[in-house]
Design a protein around this motif. Structure first.
Motif, short mmCIF file in Angstrom:
data_model
loop_
_atom_site.label_atom_id
_atom_site.label_comp_id
_atom_site.label_asym_id
_atom_site.label_seq_id
_atom_site.Cartn_x
_atom_site.Cartn_y
_atom_site.Cartn_z
N UNK A 158 0.80 -1.22 0.00
CA UNK A 158 0.00 0.00 0.00
C UNK A 158 0.84 1.28 0.00
N UNK A 159 2.10 1.20 0.41
CA UNK A 159 2.88 2.39 0.68
C UNK A 159 3.14 3.20 -0.59
N UNK A 160 3.06 4.54 -0.46
CA UNK A 160 3.38 5.44 -1.55
C UNK A 160 4.64 6.22 -1.20
N UNK A 161 5.24 6.86 -2.21
CA UNK A 161 6.42 7.68 -1.95
C UNK A 161 6.01 9.13 -1.66
N UNK A 162 6.98 9.95 -1.30
CA UNK A 162 6.68 11.32 -0.89
C UNK A 162 6.14 12.16 -2.05
N UNK A 163 6.60 11.86 -3.26
CA UNK A 163 6.09 12.60 -4.41
C UNK A 163 4.59 12.36 -4.58
N UNK A 164 4.19 11.10 -4.45
CA UNK A 164 2.77 10.76 -4.56
C UNK A 164 1.99 11.38 -3.41
N UNK A 165 2.56 11.37 -2.21
CA UNK A 165 1.90 11.99 -1.07
C UNK A 165 1.61 13.47 -1.35
N UNK A 166 2.60 14.17 -1.88
CA UNK A 166 2.42 15.58 -2.18
C UNK A 166 1.34 15.78 -3.24
N UNK A 167 1.36 14.97 -4.28
CA UNK A 167 0.37 15.07 -5.36
C UNK A 167 -1.05 14.87 -4.83
N UNK A 168 -1.22 13.84 -4.00
CA UNK A 168 -2.55 13.55 -3.46
C UNK A 168 -3.03 14.70 -2.59
N UNK A 169 -2.17 15.15 -1.68
CA UNK A 169 -2.56 16.23 -0.77
C UNK A 169 -2.92 17.51 -1.55
#
Length: 459
Positions: A158-169
């Motif tokens: 399930x884990x995402x990377x920080x780039x994906x975290x920023x995109x989602x937020x």
């Protein structure tokens, strides 16, 4: 059908008074003293608390995990929730690689439609976010799913990377949505797991040792900082320890829209439960794990002072026999999760009253705060004219002992086995229909409706 609830003590997040409540169809029509109206059904609530139906915004029904599936489906799990005074749940529609957001939601609608005893909604758990997904955010929010979950744990699953975290937020915030974060340092935890296994440490207690509180605090610190840069609200799920809670509070003190929840298990249990003999420590393997007893009172204090906004369960049950036992050869193979959706309202009442919370705060952390945070207020989460008639008549003096022998969750054990508590739901109404009364379930699968929710992140 019309219903008149007479002589009850009405408790909301802000009110406390004696009155009658007249329900016409699915909504509250009139509130007043000694109402002179005729109704199809009259309920005498003398000596009882009349509160808005509880909301559990964090459950996992019928979730595939660890080579098996959580033992409550949408029918059994929502029925158990009703028995406990919960009239709304929010589950998680988890995106698997290659799926669009809409395909993910369609999969969860197919699993839940026609089964739920109470109203329900979904958070969309995003595990993949590329350019092709960007336009879907607004479509998903327009469909009434306004919250998005990401994982900073479970690498390779399930884990995402920080780039994906920023995109989602950033995308969620811009569209009026809210990002929920399972915040841990998943990469460091994976190395800790490998170190323990290399040393032959395979028992359930090593699940907790592989995920120390500092790893959760690190994940929270990272998540709230990324959310700040993304200029988006963030909500940290299942905060289990003081260190993680204080990272969240630091962000709030700096003026950021950073929110969080804890769960019932972290308010009552500690890591000594992993030492139970005969592999019974596996019953308490969930993520984040139980931590030292010294964290319990700070979490209660955090709820009282607003460091945390509400209490959920992270209900994700697996039977001890045949499911938890899959991990006898390694703690890494124990399905993560435990039962709790039925017990939450009562155990939180018992714990909150012992800590002088006040009835209004109890209602807030079990119902109203979630209704506001997740875009359901004032339709849900309060007793007011025009609101859905989700109502619990609660007996504050009823004493009982929690046990798997008497609960309605489809699980062969209870996290709170043998706990003696004071306070229990007596009658439960969902949108005006009495579904629990006189120790009987009167509802049916399919009574619950899917809730389209509005803008989030407001308390």
């Amino acid at each position: 059908m019309s219903t008149l609830i007479k002589n009850g003590r009405i408790i909301t997040a802000t009110d406390d008074y004696i009155a009658d409540v007249f329900i016409d169809g699915e909504t509250i029509k009139t509130i007043g003293s000694k109402l002179a109206v005729s109704a199809d059904k009259t309920i005498d609530a003398t000596g009882k608390l009349v509160i808005p139906g509880a909301i559990d915004p964090h459950v996992h029904m019928e979730l595939p995990f660890g080579g098996t599936v959580s033992s409550d489906n949408f029918e059994t799990g929502t029925r158990a929730a009703a028995w406990g005074g919960t009239t709304t749940i929010i589950d998680f529609a988890i995106q698997y690689k290659g799926k669009t957001f809409q395909q993910t939601l369609d999969d969860w609608h197919a699993k839940s439609e026609g089964k739920c005893a109470i109203d329900y909604s979904f958070h969309l758990a995003v595990t993949e976010y590329e350019a092709r997904h960007k336009d879907e955010f607004k479509k998903v929010i327009d469909s009434g799913v306004t919250t998005f979950k990401i994982f900073l744990a479970y690498p390779g699953v399930f884990m995402i990377d920080d780039q994906t975290m920023f995109r989602v937020m950033q995308s969620a915030g811009a569209a009026g949505g809210l990002t929920l974060v399972h915040a841990e340092n998943g990469i460091a935890i994976q190395q800790l797991i490998e170190n323990l296994l290399a040393e032959g440490k395979i028992e359930p207690k090593y699940h907790a040792q592989s995920r120390p509180p500092i790893m959760q605090a690190d994940g929270v610190a990272r998540a709230v900082k990324v959310a700040e840069v993304a200029k988006a609200p963030v909500f940290i799920v299942h905060v289990s320890c003081e260190a993680a809670m204080m990272e969240l509070q630091r962000s709030r003190d700096a003026g950021n829209p950073a929110f969080g929840e804890t769960c019932t298990q972290y308010l009552f249990l500690d890591d000594s439960y992993y030492d139970k003999p005969n592999f019974e420590g596996a019953k308490y393997v969930f993520t984040p794990p139980l931590v030292g007893k010294g964290n319990i009172e700070p979490l209660w204090k955090g709820l009282k002072l607003g460091y945390l906004q509400e209490v959920s369960t992270d209900h994700c049950p697996f039977n001890f026999k045949g499911q938890k036992e899959l991990g006898r050869e390694s703690f890494t193979k124990i399905p993560n999760g435990g039962p709790g959706v039925e017990d939450r309202l009562s155990v939180v009442f018992d714990g909150a009253m012992k800590r002088d919370f006040g009835l209004n705060k109890w209602v807030d952390i079990c119902s109203t705060a979630s209704a506001k945070m997740f875009g359901m207020f004032p339709k849900k989460g309060t007793i007011a004219i025009g609101s859905d008639a989700d109502i619990v008549i609660f007996d504050p003096n009823k004493q009982r002992t929690i046990s798997a022998k008497t609960h309605h969750m489809n699980c062969d054990y209870s996290l709170f086995e043998g706990m003696k508590i004071k306070g229990s739901p007596d009658t439960v109404l969902s949108r005006g229909k009495t579904i629990i009364e006189n120790g009987q379930y009167l509802g049916h699968a399919g009574d619950g409706k899917f809730l389209k929710r509005g803008p989030c992140g407001v308390v």
